[in-house]
Write an enzyme that holds these catalytic residues in place. Structure first.
Site, short mmCIF file in Angstrom:
data_model
loop_
_atom_site.label_atom_id
_atom_site.label_comp_id
_atom_site.label_asym_id
_atom_site.label_seq_id
_atom_site.Cartn_x
_atom_site.Cartn_y
_atom_site.Cartn_z
N SER A 8 8.83 24.23 39.66
CA SER A 8 9.07 22.81 39.40
C SER A 8 10.42 22.35 39.97
O SER A 8 10.56 21.21 40.41
CB SER A 8 8.95 22.47 37.92
OG SER A 8 10.03 22.98 37.19
N MET B 280 13.27 35.36 40.00
CA MET B 280 13.49 36.26 38.87
C MET B 280 13.84 37.69 39.29
O MET B 280 13.39 38.65 38.67
CB MET B 280 12.25 36.26 37.95
CG MET B 280 11.84 34.88 37.48
SD MET B 280 13.17 33.97 36.67
CE MET B 280 13.16 34.77 35.08
N ASN C 16 22.20 29.07 42.38
CA ASN C 16 21.17 29.36 41.37
C ASN C 16 21.22 28.28 40.29
O ASN C 16 22.27 27.68 40.05
CB ASN C 16 21.43 30.73 40.73
CG ASN C 16 20.39 31.09 39.69
OD1 ASN C 16 19.18 30.94 39.91
ND2 ASN C 16 20.82 31.56 38.52
N HIS D 199 20.45 27.86 36.14
CA HIS D 199 20.24 28.67 34.94
C HIS D 199 20.12 27.72 33.75
O HIS D 199 20.93 26.80 33.61
CB HIS D 199 21.43 29.62 34.75
CG HIS D 199 21.28 30.51 33.58
ND1 HIS D 199 20.47 31.63 33.60
CD2 HIS D 199 21.80 30.44 32.33
CE1 HIS D 199 20.52 32.21 32.41
NE2 HIS D 199 21.31 31.51 31.62
C1 GRF Z 1 14.09 27.20 35.27
O1 GRF Z 1 14.27 26.97 33.90
C2 GRF Z 1 15.35 27.75 35.87
O2 GRF Z 1 16.51 27.27 35.28
C3 GRF Z 1 15.22 29.23 35.61
O3 GRF Z 1 13.86 29.52 35.76
C4 GRF Z 1 13.10 28.34 35.50
C5 GRF Z 1 12.27 28.11 36.73
O4 GRF Z 1 11.37 27.04 36.58
N1 GRF Z 1 16.09 29.97 36.49
P1 GRF Z 1 10.61 26.46 37.84
O5 GRF Z 1 9.91 27.66 38.51
O6 GRF Z 1 11.60 25.84 38.76
O7 GRF Z 1 9.61 25.50 37.30
#
Ligand code: GRF
Length: 200
Positions: free
Chosen positions: A13, A89, A106, A108
Site C-alpha cells: 500500500s 521484510m 525505510n 517504520h
Molecule cells: C507498513 O506498516 C510499513 O510501515 C511497514 O510494513 C508495512 C507495509 O505495508 N514497514 P504495505 O506493504 O506498504 O501496505
C-alpha cells in the site's frame, strides 16, 4: 527525472501511495523497478497492473549479503537514485548498503527509537503509550536505527487493537513517505550527526 527502486514483500500500500503521488505530480520521480523478495507479494501484481517494471527476486533460503548482492546486480543497469523500502521484510545486506550509501529509505510504523523490529503496534499498545505514529529514516546497518527524515504522530485510543492502530498509522505513512522522498530527492537537506536538517 530521479529514479526510484521500490523494494516490497507484501501488500504494497505504501508503494501504491507513492505511485499515486507520482501520477498526480505531487512527487517528481520515476519508479524504475519494483522488486519483491516474496513471489506472491500483492505489490508485484499491482506493479504489473500499473505498467511498472516488476521484478520477482525470491530471497527464501538465500543469506542476507548474497541476496543484497543479487539486488545490486539487478538494479545496477537502471541508474537508481534512491531505494525505497516499502514493507520490505528482510534485513538489508552490506553490498546494498555500500552500493547505495545514504540512498536507502525505510518506513517504520512507530515513533522510533520506540518499538523497532516487528509487531510494533502491539508493542505500543502493551507499553501503554498514548501516541504512536510512523518514521521515515535512512537505512544503516542497524535495525531501524538510521537518521530520521520525517515522523508523523497519531493518537492511541482506548479501544484500539493492533489492527485499528495500524490502520490509523498507515494513513499517515502514505502521506509522509512521499514527502520524505521528495525532500531527499531535492537534495535540500544535510545530515549533522543523527539529525537530518532541511536547507532553505
Ligand atoms: C507498513 O506498516 C510499513 O510501515 C511497514 O510494513 C508495512 C507495509 O505495508 N514497514 P504495505 O506493504 O506498504 O501496505
Amino acid at each position: 527525472m530521479k529514479k526510484l527502486a521500490i523494494l516490497v514483500s507484501g501488500r504494497g500500500s505504501n508503494f501504491e501511495a507513492i505511485a499515486r503521488h507520482i501520477r498526480e505530480r505531487k512527487l517528481k520521480a520515476e519508479i524504475a523497478a519494483v522488486v519483491a523478495n516474496v513471489p506472491t507479494a500483492k505489490a508485484l501484481e499491482t506493479a504489473e497492473t500499473l505498467g511498472l517494471p516488476a521484478i520477482s527476486l525470491p530471497s527464501k533460503g538465500i543469506d542476507t549479503d548474497t541476496y543484497a548482492a543479487l539486488v545490486v546486480e539487478r538494479l545496477a543497469p537502471l541508474g537508481i537514485d534512491l531505494i525505497i523500502l516499502a514493507g520490505f521484510m528482510r534485513r538489508v545486506g552490506t553490498p546494498l548498503l555500500e552500493a547505495y550509501r545514504d540512498r536507502i529509505l525505510n518506513i517504520h510504523p512507530s515513533l522510533l527509537p520506540s518499538f523497532p523490529g516487528l509487531h510494533v503496534q502491539q508493542q505500543a499498545l502493551d507499553y501503554g503509550v498514548k501516541h504512536s505514529g510512523c518514521t521515515v529514516h535512512f537505512v544503516d546497518a542497524g535495525l531501524d536505527t538510521g537518521p530520521i527524515v520525517a515522523q508523523a504522530v497519531v493518537p492511541v485510543l482506548d479501544g484500539d487493537t493492533a489492527d485499528t492502530l495500524a490502520a490509523r498509522i498507515l494513513v499517515e505513512e502514505h502521506r509522509v513517505f512521499s514527502e520524505a522522498i521528495a525532500l531527499i530527492l531535492s537534495g535540500a537537506y544535510c545530515v549533522e550527526g543523527r539529525r537530518v536538517i532541511r536547507k532553505d
